[in-house]
Design an enzyme around this catalytic site. Sequence first.
Site, PDB file in Angstrom:
ATOM      1  N   HIS A   1      58.088  23.702  -3.109  1.00 44.69           N
ATOM      2  CA  HIS A   1      58.659  24.814  -2.349  1.00 44.69           C
ATOM      3  C   HIS A   1      60.153  24.660  -2.103  1.00 44.69           C
ATOM      4  O   HIS A   1      60.935  25.530  -2.453  1.00 44.69           O
ATOM      5  CB  HIS A   1      57.919  24.934  -1.014  1.00 44.69           C
ATOM      6  CG  HIS A   1      58.547  25.878  -0.049  1.00 44.69           C
ATOM      7  ND1 HIS A   1      58.366  27.238  -0.116  1.00 44.69           N
ATOM      8  CD2 HIS A   1      59.385  25.662   0.999  1.00 44.69           C
ATOM      9  CE1 HIS A   1      59.052  27.816   0.846  1.00 44.69           C
ATOM     10  NE2 HIS A   1      59.675  26.895   1.536  1.00 44.69           N
TER      11      HIS A   1
ATOM     12  N   GLU B   1      58.016  46.769  19.020  1.00 37.79           N
ATOM     13  CA  GLU B   1      59.465  46.744  19.215  1.00 37.79           C
ATOM     14  C   GLU B   1      60.184  46.030  18.079  1.00 37.79           C
ATOM     15  O   GLU B   1      61.264  46.453  17.638  1.00 37.79           O
ATOM     16  CB  GLU B   1      59.813  46.054  20.545  1.00 37.79           C
ATOM     17  CG  GLU B   1      59.280  46.741  21.784  1.00 37.79           C
ATOM     18  CD  GLU B   1      57.821  46.420  22.086  1.00 37.79           C
ATOM     19  OE1 GLU B   1      57.219  45.565  21.384  1.00 37.79           O
ATOM     20  OE2 GLU B   1      57.268  47.023  23.019  1.00 37.79           O
TER      21      GLU B   1
ATOM     22  N   HIS C   1      65.200  26.162  -3.429  1.00 47.32           N
ATOM     23  CA  HIS C   1      63.788  26.550  -3.434  1.00 47.32           C
ATOM     24  C   HIS C   1      63.373  26.977  -4.836  1.00 47.32           C
ATOM     25  O   HIS C   1      63.355  28.169  -5.147  1.00 47.32           O
ATOM     26  CB  HIS C   1      63.560  27.695  -2.440  1.00 47.32           C
ATOM     27  CG  HIS C   1      63.698  27.293  -1.013  1.00 47.32           C
ATOM     28  ND1 HIS C   1      64.913  27.223  -0.367  1.00 47.32           N
ATOM     29  CD2 HIS C   1      62.775  26.918  -0.095  1.00 47.32           C
ATOM     30  CE1 HIS C   1      64.722  26.834   0.884  1.00 47.32           C
ATOM     31  NE2 HIS C   1      63.455  26.639   1.091  1.00 47.32           N
TER      32      HIS C   1
ATOM     33  N   HIS D   1      59.629  42.206  33.467  1.00 45.78           N
ATOM     34  CA  HIS D   1      60.333  43.376  32.938  1.00 45.78           C
ATOM     35  C   HIS D   1      61.800  43.437  33.370  1.00 45.78           C
ATOM     36  O   HIS D   1      62.533  44.305  32.908  1.00 45.78           O
ATOM     37  CB  HIS D   1      59.634  44.664  33.399  1.00 45.78           C
ATOM     38  CG  HIS D   1      58.325  44.934  32.713  1.00 45.78           C
ATOM     39  ND1 HIS D   1      57.329  43.984  32.605  1.00 45.78           N
ATOM     40  CD2 HIS D   1      57.839  46.047  32.086  1.00 45.78           C
ATOM     41  CE1 HIS D   1      56.287  44.512  31.963  1.00 45.78           C
ATOM     42  NE2 HIS D   1      56.578  45.752  31.638  1.00 45.78           N
TER      43      HIS D   1
END
Lengths: 710, 710
Positions: free
Chosen positions: B286, B444, B49, B508
């Site tokens: 890139h 979280e 890169h 959950h």
Amino acid sequence: MTVPQSNGVSKSLPSALPLVQKLSKDHDNVLKTFRLLIADLCQQFGGGHPGGAIGMAAIGVSLWKYIMRYAPHTPNFFNRDRFVLSNGHTCLFQYSFLHLTGYEAMTFDQLKSYHSDRADALCPGHPEIEHEGIEVTTGPLGQGIANAVGLAMATKNLATTYNRPGYDVVSNHTWCMIGDACLQEGVALEAISLAGHFRLNNLTVIYDNNQVTCDGSVDLTNTEDVNAKMRASGWDVIDVEDGCYDIEGIVGALEQARNAQEKPTFINVKTIIGLDSHVAGTATAHGAAFGPQSVANLKTLYGFNPEEHFVIGDAVRKFFQDLPARGEQWVQEWNQLVSDYTVKHPELGAEFQARVRGELPANWEQHIPSSFPEKPTASRASSGLVFNPIAKEINTFMVGTADLSPSVNMIWPGKVDFQHPDLRTTCGINGDYSGRYIHYGIREHAMCAISNGLAAYSPNTIIPVTSTFFMFYLYAAPAVRMGALQNLQGIHVATHDSIGMGEDGPTHQPIELAALYRAMPNILYIRPGDSEEVAGAWMAAINAKKAPTIISTSRQALPQLKQTRRDGVARGAYVLEEDEFATVTLLGVGAELSFALDVAAQLRAQKGITARVISFPCQRLFEQQSLEYRRETLRRHRGIPAIVIEPYAPNGWERYADAGINVNRFGHSLPSKAAYKFFGYEIDALTTKVVRYLDQLNGDEYLRHEFVDL
Amino acid sequence: MTVPQSNGVSKSLPSALPLVQKLSKDHDNVLKTFRLLIADLCQQFGGGHPGGAIGMAAIGVSLWKYIMRYAPHTPNFFNRDRFVLSNGHTCLFQYSFLHLTGYEAMTFDQLKSYHSDRADALCPGHPEIEHEGIEVTTGPLGQGIANAVGLAMATKNLATTYNRPGYDVVSNHTWCMIGDACLQEGVALEAISLAGHFRLNNLTVIYDNNQVTCDGSVDLTNTEDVNAKMRASGWDVIDVEDGCYDIEGIVGALEQARNAQEKPTFINVKTIIGLDSHVAGTATAHGAAFGPQSVANLKTLYGFNPEEHFVIGDAVRKFFQDLPARGEQWVQEWNQLVSDYTVKHPELGAEFQARVRGELPANWEQHIPSSFPEKPTASRASSGLVFNPIAKEINTFMVGTADLSPSVNMIWPGKVDFQHPDLRTTCGINGDYSGRYIHYGIREHAMCAISNGLAAYSPNTIIPVTSTFFMFYLYAAPAVRMGALQNLQGIHVATHDSIGMGEDGPTHQPIELAALYRAMPNILYIRPGDSEEVAGAWMAAINAKKAPTIISTSRQALPQLKQTRRDGVARGAYVLEEDEFATVTLLGVGAELSFALDVAAQLRAQKGITARVISFPCQRLFEQQSLEYRRETLRRHRGIPAIVIEPYAPNGWERYADAGINVNRFGHSLPSKAAYKFFGYEIDALTTKVVRYLDQLNGDEYLRHEFVDL
């Protein structure tokens, strides 16, 4: 009022404000009844989440009575407005409105079964897509708002593709409720940013701004300027100061949002959690029943009989009673519109109706090449060879990537980006809302959550395809899970799998991630071994109408194997090389499948050992086969030990193999071949391990009872 | 200049601007040399890169030459400024400056081995914490900036706890480079919001604003007003227009940031990716080498010999040569300061030095209760009984929750929040920077990524503890993984595990998540079965100095078992009930451990079948035991079949058991007991399954070779 939309849709919707004013005398009673109903339901269970639902009562009345277009007696009316409860723990809010507005499944008995022991209850702890009137399953915070972005994108895409002057066959709006939590979750922030970029003026997010979360005041953890942040992200912002009572103000804001010209709208509605209870405005109102005395006090305060429970008076029933008929009228109007449209535009109409039914063109498989170049090919490239001709021809597929277009090979000739059309001018982007190639940005989690929204718009009308490196599907895992849980078809093209991806190193080399997706219910994790198996993987994925699939491909070139078969992939595992008198079975997988064949050849040539070779691209598909097929494929009952070769954590392979050449540590930054060598994945080293194990098996009877890591 | 900080620290740092001006004539040569070095390194490999590293050259010179306080010859100097390369793919940027500034391990040979096949290379594809001068491993985007927030919080906490007037023993600044990608990733957005809330004026984020990502222009996917968003999030913003050359401007901005009074600083530096190459300003710059001709052209353009590679002239060497000596002087000054401080404040000084060494007080285990109440206790509550006395007494632990304080039981008497002290006045919050209880908000992922930063500040100086529902550690999984990969101690208290968490439902209820963490290298996933085992789990977690631990606890009350032993947990699995003549072994786990004991009792009482019972809280710890111990514990070689009872996906248990009573589908929204019943986890039903399996085993020899789902 006629509202031109930037996708060319115009819609005529009368303002509800005159009706709001006419009925305003009824609101007080409706709101009180609703709030007491919530309090009673939670008190009966001794838990649940009453505070938010009570605080949002006026928002709900505004939406279901005055704003949203839906049909309680035809819940899946295609052009209905979509409502997403991103703060899903306040599910009683939605359940109660579904009951009041006349959804037939949501009987009073069902409503009162909230959190009961009955297994067929329609009132689970969070909204679930399986049930009437629920657009997406929510609960894990931030998912719902990302889903809503996907739903709004689905509308934009379908409308721009199929609407014609005078025939706006797709024109629905998406409404999404969020709480303080959704504004903190990363997946929501990613989706908000992208929705602003896409200028989704058909999306309205309603912020239940009660400034309370479980820990207490939001000030404990968030003191940012929310409105300024939303504006900076490309949203219009409307404030509503008195969200507890000001239905007229809320309806006005919602109408302004529905008529938005250029941007999605964020309505910041100030409410009070657990309004009028003794815990009003506090975290205690969030996740616990108020207690019998407090509920009784609330009833007294509201002029109700504290001894009576679950009271919905006739006036309240009457307030909502016209909604099913109103909905059926919309359904009939839309049916007529589609009928006329199909007369006027027969081909388009037929295609549209097939999309509505979730049908693919019958010939979709014919776009898949019947054979592939024999030269070594990266399976990520094979994936493009297989899928891009399909994507080019069939509008059903909306394909995106989290900023890895040059790596994932998902671009078909002539692809058009999904973009606001004005970006053609300002940024030179070849895109509009009919585009089906989505630049999600570096937002893996939102990509998959948004794709769930695309899929949830209507079953199989859109099949979303996402793509990024396999490792980054850990970022997206909560959304991938939600897709599996909701039986939503979606295809995740995961490239750069295994240590073979090379020098990007251990942060990018998935070791344990396959264990997650192999254990996750209702998802296919497929590692094809060459182009032929990639074709099989895509066929399995497209045929899986009620489950997502991960197609896991290599960065590096793989040899093309003469023994592979696309129909073998559908069975999860199949025999590549058979021998009735083999002494060992080798299980090969994905990018390393050729290693198993090469080891078998070397075993035979150098050691006189005969090996069977199995290709094992998908454990879940294999589990769906008959016991006989599974036994005959593995032949472990014949006492032939099976050895799996895969540079992943072994977890789960113990079911199919007696030993494994796996990787129990994180990876290492080395170019692909050097990485394989570093971890012992060279034919000589692998062969030596197999031979040594077979020798040991003869000497140590215990080994027969144990999975051995070679 | 004396800079009072809101934590009471003051620091005197001279401005570097006079030196910048004095040396400005050298900059052009330094920048060109650096850029050509990057181009050569990538060209040698044929990949990597280059673009970002080349575009950031002037930022790097500003940081390493003029701004950052560090000591190349004492890389772990405690009070060094921390530098985080959140855009880790530009690692050559950092490696090259490590070489130029005199880090001894980073020899020229090492630098030139970038992406080579040597397995001991110090230049992996992304920065790795194991190597000199690297503060955290980065690569997965967004992690680094969240780590940087944790590093800055560590400084604030240690400074406020230990600094005394005249003795700023902790005063370092944290600098973080990011690219466009980190501003899109959710985890970064969560961390940015929290850093703004905490007003971390010791944190500076430098945005390499080149407006290019893999897919092309950032406009494809992000058109928001970044500066406005950062300001709305509580950050100061400074723009630098010419980030490619204007070292004076960059140094000025960095100094302004270092002197920030009240907020973290975001420096928006406009750069050009792949500057001066033929792909400058494009996505092509890139992630690929420029090609030999382009590199040669660049050398010609810069007045260098196109035939020469890896040229670092004497003038450039000289430009950086004073840095090691400067660093050693800072080390000596700090050593003297700590020495004087310890004389002046003997007790505090001793504690501080123990923290620097990463030592816990010798008596930490004495805070753990020696016994527990016999009444049924949720293991999340047991966790509080075990840990809160430790957290109260020992400063090493910084404890946080993602907005689940009422549920996770992590609050000790007298806990003080980690907060900016002004919030006492404005929000009535009991907190300051010495506080060790962190309200992470509903973030979280950032919670766990920030906790990695807390842990990375210095080995074991801070032990971060996080907490939320187990299911939400899927949101945090990429960060948990990065902790495991970096050998960072961190303790994750996961409550509400298994279907026993009840009515919140399938969103959950973790089914497959344990499979991920059991497969993930270098992490302990522990499910203790009662309070005694919770004690053992915490001891194992605190003793695991180079690995994170997840302690997985129940929402619902669990019976307290007389057979459990805290020292058994350390071995991963151990015998609860032994019988030399048993016909079956039952493996019990965590919240369902008592089921195994109850089934054994019922088998004996009703069927005359004798069962051994094993408690199996942690697979990884069990794997670390001797082969003899493992065999004697399981006794499968004696032909005794083992059956595991756990309502999770079975994946991985096949290694230890012949059959399993597990769950292969998503959960169901029902209260805890009803959920267990729905899935067949009642003693009668479980006993029946065991008996039926033992019967079948007698009739079907094949079953011996297969893992059977009961």
